[in-house]
Design an enzyme around this catalytic site. Structure first.
Site, PDB file in Angstrom:
ATOM      1  N   LEU A  23       0.968  -1.023   0.117  1.00 16.19           N
ATOM      2  CA  LEU A  23      -0.291  -0.235   0.381  1.00 16.19           C
ATOM      3  C   LEU A  23       0.680   1.276   0.046  1.00 16.19           C
ATOM      4  CD1 LEU A  23      -2.740   0.546  -0.149  1.00 16.19           C
ATOM      5  CD2 LEU A  23      -3.363   0.020   2.673  1.00 16.19           C
ATOM      6  N   HIS A  24       1.609   1.278  -1.193  1.00 15.76           N
ATOM      7  CA  HIS A  24       2.499   2.554  -1.118  1.00 15.76           C
ATOM      8  C   HIS A  24       1.579   3.459  -1.846  1.00 15.76           C
ATOM      9  CE1 HIS A  24       3.101   2.186  -5.286  1.00 15.76           C
ATOM     10  NE2 HIS A  24       3.487   0.965  -5.172  1.00 15.76           N
ATOM     11  N   ALA A  25       2.546   5.005  -2.286  1.00 16.89           N
ATOM     12  CA  ALA A  25       1.646   5.687  -2.523  1.00 16.89           C
ATOM     13  C   ALA A  25       0.759   5.476  -3.954  1.00 16.89           C
ATOM     14  CB  ALA A  25       2.676   7.062  -2.748  1.00 16.89           C
TER      15      ALA A  25
END
Lengths: 567, 93
Positions: free
Chosen positions: B14-16
């Site tokens: 769940l990155h940017a």
């Protein structure tokens, strides 16, 4: 002084030699004092102004980007600036703790960064960099300290770590390469460097400490190596590699620049087979005249559901956008149904089973969603999109697809969408009966595209994946060529285009033979285009026709192989 | 109120970009949206909050959605997560 080799991860391919420029981001100074109540409003205003200036800067970068990944990364940065909690918390810090705007920003981001670093490990490590970048820019802006980055031109940038924005800014200044202490090949900086074709090595620990400013370095983005103070031998070796690569590229360019015709002036069209958006740059690089086969399976294999019409539409639109003014031929979803639906029993012979159009005609919603996305895109780019139907083996299937297309077009029109009423519908010729009955099929469709890989496998009853018999598989089999000739003739008779989009087209000698049979449209993997074009441009159509007749007369694979080899 | 457990399936976590996509989607609904992880609760409409979770592939989140359109919101958000945020990039080449 001896040369020193540093290893890291190859993040973006390419080799470059140059002087090292060290880049260090300076963390802006933050004021420590408290502000009197009367200044609170002024600081809140400054913060809000900084937010909007920072957002505008990002929007400007977005407007100048055509790489989708870069745009998404920048949009994520915009989302951070627009975070409702961020605004609330910074304003609260200013109001309640009487902190000046810069210190309030620093404080609030500090909490987020600490939490993130506390939680992260592995793949997500380093991702707090995006937050730090937003923080630093905001602090600079509230302090009117518009510290434009010191940007070295024409050098290899050595940094501890770069933010996405820094990579984009530097790329505008012709940097030759990037070396980073930190980051992996999926870090944002690496993704961007790849999309901008900047040779990059990441995760080279201590690079920024062990490389001195202005030192000569060789950056090998293919192998993930950085050579500091290379010896004359090493320099020579890399010079040769670079020269060779440049020579190859120049040759490709030279071939690309030639007109698409044989020495005696017969024209032909070369297109690319692609599947992913990131292959689009190769279309231009290898001068393809559009997309001869756009595979669509990846869209579905990455989704658990089939109703993502918007996502498909965006994908098709993007391919059309990048390939103007050439055509794009979209193949309907061509996979076995067993891969997609929970079919209880596994098929004994998936290649002879429920796949391609056979499956799509049963799964009406899947077909409809795909047609909606395709036909909407066709309406937006009229005259450029063509639909290719896979695994056709009967005329009834052709009629059913035509009917489905007409129904969807009617629906779209009712919804007020633009459509292209003349969107061509063609079929893959891969099941042998279609090749044999090519004349009957040619009457009912707008074009034929021969998929030689599957046609060969079905024709010779050979599973090419089966090692014991894979020797029997040959795309130079005389029977295959006889079938191809029949299809070519049927197309001519009914004045519809016939193309080849299988592996065969990427074999230069076979491509000459196809042209000799009157097949003037070939589509292949982009990197194969220059060699094929070179072969077609340096020979005459009469020689190719002679080659075709000889191949058609051959009776064994050995014979036809020999004919091709001697061509 | 709807509570539902989900697992992050996309490779990059769940990155940017996924966080931005989720926040954007969640913000279209009126319902409040919170995420629980490590006994820690963040506002699902705040990208910074979501990013602090640093949720990797395999991480389990509990979604809490509360409001007039909670059913539709939950459905859409869960679909996005299960879909791997439509992540089609980055197979190592």
């Amino acid at each position: 002084m001896q040369e020193m080799i540093l290893s890291g991860a190859p993040a973006s391919p390419g080799i470059t030699v140059g002087k090292a420029r060290l880049y260090k981001r300076r963390r802006p100074m933050v004021s420590g004092r408290h502000i009197p109540d009367m200044d609170v409003e002024q600081h809140i205003n400054r913060f809000n102004r900084a937010l909007s200036v920072a957002e505008q800067e990002l929007q400007d970068l977005i407007a100048g980007q055509d790489d989708e990944e870069a745009v998404e990364l920048l949009q994520a940065q915009v989302a951070m600036l627009n975070d409702p909690d961020l605004k609330k918390r910074v304003e609260l810090e200013i109001k309640q703790a009487n902190r000046p705007a810069d210190a309030a920003i620093d404080q609030v981001f500090g909490v987020y960064i600490d939490l993130m670093e506390e939680h992260q490990e592995g793949a997500l490590k380093r991702r707090s960099l995006d937050l730090a970048d937003a923080r630093d820019r905001l602090i600079q802006l509230v302090n009117d300290n518009d510290d434009t980055r010191e940007i070295p031109d024409d050098a290899i940038l050595v940094a501890h770590e770069l933010s996405p924005r820094e990579v984009i800014e530097f790329s505008e200044h012709d940097i030759r390469g990037i070396v980073m202490d930190r980051g992996g090949i999926t870090s944002h900086a690496a993704i961007l460097a790849r999309s901008m074709q900047i040779p990059t090595v990441v995760g080279v620990e201590e690079a920024s400490k062990s490389i001195a400013a202005n030192e000569l370095i060789i950056l090998d983005g293919n192998q993930g190596k950085v050579i500091v103070k290379p010896s004359t031998d090493t320099q020579k070796k890399y010079d040769d590699i670079i020269t060779e690569a440049a020579r190859k590229q120049a040759k490709i360019q030279q071939v690309c620049d030639k007109p698409n015709e044989t020495v005696d002036g017969a024209g032909f069209t070369l297109r690319a087979n692609i599947e992913f958006e990131n292959e689009l740059p190769s279309i231009e690089r290898f001068c393809a005249q559009g997309v001869g086969l756009l595979r669509t399976e990846s869209i579905y294999l990455h989704c658990d559901h089939f109703d993502d019409e918007q996502k498909q539409y965006t994908f098709y639109g993007s391919v059309l956008e990048h390939t103007a003014p050439h055509p794009v031929i979209i193949r309907l979803f061509d996979a076995g149904g067993d891969k997609l639906f929970n079919v209880a029993e596994q098929e004994q012979n998936p290649f002879l089973g429920w796949r391609g159009i056979r499956m799509l005609l049963d799964k009406k919603t899947v077909l409809k969603q795909q047609l909606r996305a395709i036909l909407k895109a066709a309406g937006r780019y009229p005259g450029r999109l063509r639909i290719l139907v896979p695994m056709i083996s009967s005329l009834d299937e052709v009629a059913a697809v035509r009917k489905a297309v007409a129904i969807v077009q009617g629906e779209l029109q009712k919804e007020g969408e633009e459509i292209d009423p003349n969107v061509p519908i063609g079929i893959m010729v891969e099941v042998p009966n279609v090749a044999i009955q090519a004349r009957a099929f040619a009457k009912q469709v707008d074009f034929l595209s021969i998929g030689t890989n599957d046609l060969t496998q079905y024709l010779l009853a050979v599973d090419r994946g089966n090692e014991r018999i894979s020797g029997l598989y040959s795309q130079r089999h005389p029977a295959l060529w006889q079938l191809i000739k029949q299809v070519a003739d049927a197309g001519k008779e009914h004045s519809i285009p016939v193309s080849v989009c299988g592996e065969l087209a990427s074999d230069p000698a076979a491509a000459c033979c196809l042209l000799g049979m009157g097949i003037t449209e070939l589509s292949m993997t982009p990197s194969a285009l220059p060699a094929v074009k070179q072969a077609l441009c340096t020979r005459g159509i009469s020689d190719m026709q002679a080659l075709a007749s000889k191949v058609l007369e051959s009776t064994t694979v050995a014979e036809s192989e020999e004919i091709f080899t001697n061509f | 109120m709807i509570k539902e457990k989900v697992t992050i399936v996309n490779k990059a976590g769940l990155h940017a970009r996924p966080a931005a996509a989720m926040v954007k989607l969640a913000s279209r609904y009126k319902s409040d949206f919170f995420i629980h992880m490590y006994g820690y609760k963040v506002n699902g409409k705040s990208i910074l909050g979501v990013m602090t979770l640093a949720a990797e592939q395999g991480a389990e989140l509990e979604l809490e959605i509360d409001g007039p359109d909670e059913k539709e919101a939950a459905e859409a958000i869960i679909e996005l997560i299960n879909d791997g945020f439509g992540e089609v990039y980055e197979e190592d080449e």
